[in-house]
Motif scaffolding. Structure first.
Motif, PDB file in Angstrom:
ATOM      1  N   ILE A   1       3.182  -4.463   3.307  1.00  0.00           N
ATOM      2  CA  ILE A   1       4.383  -3.688   3.004  1.00  0.00           C
ATOM      3  C   ILE A   1       3.964  -2.231   2.848  1.00  0.00           C
ATOM      4  N   MET A   2       4.633  -1.354   3.579  1.00  0.00           N
ATOM      5  CA  MET A   2       4.295   0.071   3.587  1.00  0.00           C
ATOM      6  C   MET A   2       5.491   0.867   3.059  1.00  0.00           C
ATOM      7  N   PRO A   3       5.552   1.140   1.755  1.00  0.00           N
ATOM      8  CA  PRO A   3       6.645   1.974   1.232  1.00  0.00           C
ATOM      9  C   PRO A   3       6.388   3.439   1.598  1.00  0.00           C
ATOM     10  N   VAL A   4       7.365   4.067   2.238  1.00  0.00           N
ATOM     11  CA  VAL A   4       7.162   5.429   2.748  1.00  0.00           C
ATOM     12  C   VAL A   4       8.337   6.321   2.355  1.00  0.00           C
TER      13      VAL A   4
ATOM     14  N   ASN B   1      -2.085   4.274  -3.757  1.00  0.00           N
ATOM     15  CA  ASN B   1      -2.890   5.232  -3.003  1.00  0.00           C
ATOM     16  C   ASN B   1      -2.192   6.557  -2.775  1.00  0.00           C
ATOM     17  N   ALA B   2      -0.879   6.572  -2.711  1.00  0.00           N
ATOM     18  CA  ALA B   2      -0.153   7.793  -2.359  1.00  0.00           C
ATOM     19  C   ALA B   2      -0.443   8.911  -3.348  1.00  0.00           C
ATOM     20  N   GLY B   3      -0.466  10.123  -2.850  1.00  0.00           N
ATOM     21  CA  GLY B   3      -0.709  11.253  -3.733  1.00  0.00           C
ATOM     22  C   GLY B   3      -0.396  12.565  -3.053  1.00  0.00           C
ATOM     23  N   VAL B   4      -0.263  13.583  -3.867  1.00  0.00           N
ATOM     24  CA  VAL B   4      -0.023  14.926  -3.357  1.00  0.00           C
ATOM     25  C   VAL B   4      -1.016  15.857  -4.025  1.00  0.00           C
ATOM     26  N   VAL B   5      -1.495  16.849  -3.254  1.00  0.00           N
ATOM     27  CA  VAL B   5      -2.335  17.902  -3.825  1.00  0.00           C
ATOM     28  C   VAL B   5      -1.968  19.204  -3.136  1.00  0.00           C
ATOM     29  N   LEU B   6      -1.502  20.164  -3.900  1.00  0.00           N
ATOM     30  CA  LEU B   6      -0.987  21.417  -3.340  1.00  0.00           C
ATOM     31  C   LEU B   6      -1.989  22.554  -3.530  1.00  0.00           C
ATOM     32  N   LEU B   7      -3.244  22.308  -3.185  1.00  0.00           N
ATOM     33  CA  LEU B   7      -4.245  23.368  -3.292  1.00  0.00           C
ATOM     34  C   LEU B   7      -3.819  24.556  -2.432  1.00  0.00           C
ATOM     35  N   GLY B   8      -3.962  25.743  -2.996  1.00  0.00           N
ATOM     36  CA  GLY B   8      -3.560  26.950  -2.278  1.00  0.00           C
ATOM     37  C   GLY B   8      -2.157  27.410  -2.611  1.00  0.00           C
ATOM     38  N   ASP B   9      -1.383  26.576  -3.276  1.00  0.00           N
ATOM     39  CA  ASP B   9      -0.015  26.924  -3.684  1.00  0.00           C
ATOM     40  C   ASP B   9      -0.044  27.211  -5.184  1.00  0.00           C
ATOM     41  N   ARG B  10       0.225  28.430  -5.571  1.00  0.00           N
ATOM     42  CA  ARG B  10       0.122  28.822  -6.975  1.00  0.00           C
ATOM     43  C   ARG B  10       1.371  28.516  -7.787  1.00  0.00           C
ATOM     44  N   ARG B  11       2.435  28.081  -7.104  1.00  0.00           N
ATOM     45  CA  ARG B  11       3.694  27.833  -7.807  1.00  0.00           C
ATOM     46  C   ARG B  11       3.726  26.427  -8.374  1.00  0.00           C
ATOM     47  N   ARG B  12       4.203  26.309  -9.595  1.00  0.00           N
ATOM     48  CA  ARG B  12       4.370  24.999 -10.238  1.00  0.00           C
ATOM     49  C   ARG B  12       5.681  24.388  -9.768  1.00  0.00           C
ATOM     50  N   HIS B  13       5.593  23.234  -9.136  1.00  0.00           N
ATOM     51  CA  HIS B  13       6.772  22.576  -8.575  1.00  0.00           C
ATOM     52  C   HIS B  13       7.249  21.455  -9.488  1.00  0.00           C
ATOM     53  N   LEU B  14       8.569  21.319  -9.610  1.00  0.00           N
ATOM     54  CA  LEU B  14       9.166  20.236 -10.370  1.00  0.00           C
ATOM     55  C   LEU B  14       9.857  19.259  -9.425  1.00  0.00           C
ATOM     56  N   THR B  15       9.856  17.991  -9.804  1.00  0.00           N
ATOM     57  CA  THR B  15      10.577  16.982  -9.043  1.00  0.00           C
ATOM     58  C   THR B  15      12.059  17.021  -9.413  1.00  0.00           C
ATOM     59  N   ALA B  16      12.851  16.216  -8.712  1.00  0.00           N
ATOM     60  CA  ALA B  16      14.278  16.119  -9.041  1.00  0.00           C
ATOM     61  C   ALA B  16      14.491  15.581 -10.448  1.00  0.00           C
ATOM     62  N   ASP B  17      13.498  14.854 -10.973  1.00  0.00           N
ATOM     63  CA  ASP B  17      13.590  14.316 -12.328  1.00  0.00           C
ATOM     64  C   ASP B  17      13.094  15.300 -13.380  1.00  0.00           C
ATOM     65  N   GLY B  18      12.568  16.446 -12.921  1.00  0.00           N
ATOM     66  CA  GLY B  18      12.154  17.481 -13.852  1.00  0.00           C
ATOM     67  C   GLY B  18      10.713  17.425 -14.298  1.00  0.00           C
ATOM     68  N   PHE B  19       9.900  16.566 -13.663  1.00  0.00           N
ATOM     69  CA  PHE B  19       8.488  16.478 -14.004  1.00  0.00           C
ATOM     70  C   PHE B  19       7.651  17.317 -13.034  1.00  0.00           C
TER      71      PHE B  19
ATOM     72  N   VAL C   1       0.851  -1.186   0.000  1.00  0.00           N
ATOM     73  CA  VAL C   1       0.000   0.000   0.000  1.00  0.00           C
ATOM     74  C   VAL C   1       0.885   1.233   0.000  1.00  0.00           C
ATOM     75  N   THR C   2       0.855   2.017  -1.077  1.00  0.00           N
ATOM     76  CA  THR C   2       1.596   3.275  -1.060  1.00  0.00           C
ATOM     77  C   THR C   2       0.771   4.327  -0.318  1.00  0.00           C
ATOM     78  N   GLY C   3       1.479   5.279   0.293  1.00  0.00           N
ATOM     79  CA  GLY C   3       0.788   6.328   1.042  1.00  0.00           C
ATOM     80  C   GLY C   3       0.116   5.814   2.287  1.00  0.00           C
ATOM     81  N   ALA C   4       0.720   4.805   2.949  1.00  0.00           N
ATOM     82  CA  ALA C   4       0.092   4.184   4.122  1.00  0.00           C
ATOM     83  C   ALA C   4       0.557   4.786   5.435  1.00  0.00           C
TER      84      ALA C   4
END
Length: 311
Positions: free
Chosen positions: A42-45, A100-118, A19-22
């Motif tokens: 298994i809980m990958p964190v 299941n894991a996820g991110v939601v940045l409601l309220g943050d107007r800046r576009r964020h990139l990951t270390a991989d550039g996505f 389960v991701t995001g556990a």
């Protein structure tokens, strides 16, 4: 007041679930229910301290829970690859997998990139899970696994815009979140189609928990809203935490057909007990699903070739 429905799971002794995001929210409650039914979970964190705290919370109500932490940061493809390599080398059968894991940045107007550039939502919610699940198929297939993609009600209001897939021109946090969850749902549609064409070795289902104010969603908005309003929303809006994990649990353990979709039964699927429902219309588009799979493969291959962030 009627009793809150609870998970009525089969005996899962001898089964292994990932389960991701556990480490909190809905994912933690899914892990708790699976462990209570006898599964090894298994809980990958991303954060080991947070993961250890989650294990302590689960064992507070399920003392004999069989749980283990693994390292996974979906916003880093090297982390995804490392987990795939480790689990593949161990050859531990994985019978149930919940993305299941996820991110939601409601309220943050800046576009964020990951270390991989996505774009961050795109990679965390979709591309990282794509790389994880496709990479683990050699482990999942012999176990005849059930794979569940946890999408979101936001996906129902989204469409893939191929000319601006990662919202470089027109960014908005809700738009990015909705599209990333629609992308995850389209991945599920294509994975189910491919599995059915190959004899149905793995079964693929989808779910969403409804609107769940009790989770740590939208931290930027929460910081700006008076605490009493946050407590009011948590107490009276959307699905409470006892109900929110049930669609995913049903998708993981019910006698589901390839491509089944489970969501709350209430108005606009915002809250209520789980039931089988029709997948979101845009998530059923087979041409988009096949095209997105190809695009994801190309992005991962280019990232591996370049060995540097994509911009």
């Amino acid at each position: 007041m009627p009793a809150t429905p609870s998970a009525d799971l089969p005996d899962l002794a001898g089964r292994t679930a990932l389960v991701t995001g556990a480490s909190d929210g809905v994912g933690l409650e899914v892990a708790r229910a699976l462990a209570a039914a006898g599964a090894h979970v298994i809980m990958p964190v991303r954060n080991r301290d947070k993961g250890s705290h989650a294990i302590a919370r689960i064992r507070g109500s399920v003392p004999d829970a069989r749980l283990e932490l693994r390292d996974l940061d979906l916003a880093r493809l090297d982390s995804v690859s490392a987990l795939v390599a480790t689990l593949s080398a161990e050859r531990t059968p994985i019978h149930l997998l919940l993305a299941n894991a996820g991110v939601v940045l409601l309220g943050d107007r800046r576009r964020h990139l990951t270390a991989d550039g996505f774009e961050l939502h795109f990679q965390t919610n979709f591309l990282g899970h794509f790389a994880l699940i496709v990479g683990l198929l050699p482990v999942l297939q012999p176990a005849r696994a059930r794979i569940v993609l946890q999408t979101s009600l936001a996906a129902a209001f989204s469409r893939i815009e191929w000319s601006d897939l990662q919202l470089e021109r027109r960014y908005g946090a809700f738009r990015a979140y909705g599209r990333s969850k629609l992308a995850l749902a389209l991945f599920g549609t294509e994975l189910a189609r491919r599995s059915a064409a190959g004899g149905g070795v793995v079964t693929v289902a989808q779910s969403h928990p409804g609107v769940v104010p009790a989770t740590a969603i939208a931290p930027d908005i929460r910081r700006r809203v008076p605490p009493q309003l946050v407590r009011l929303a948590t107490a009276h809006l959307g699905n409470p935490l006892p109900l929110a994990p049930l669609p995913a649990l049903q998708a993981l353990t019910a006698d589901a057909a390839q491509g089944d979709f489970f969501a709350p039964c209430g108005l606009l699927q915002m809250a209520g007990a789980p039931r089988a429902r029709h997948p979101f219309r845009h998530a059923r588009d087979r041409e988009d699903a096949a095209r997105l799979w190809r695009v994801a493969e190309e992005l991962l291959q280019k990232s591996a070739r370049d060995g540097a962030p994509l911009h």
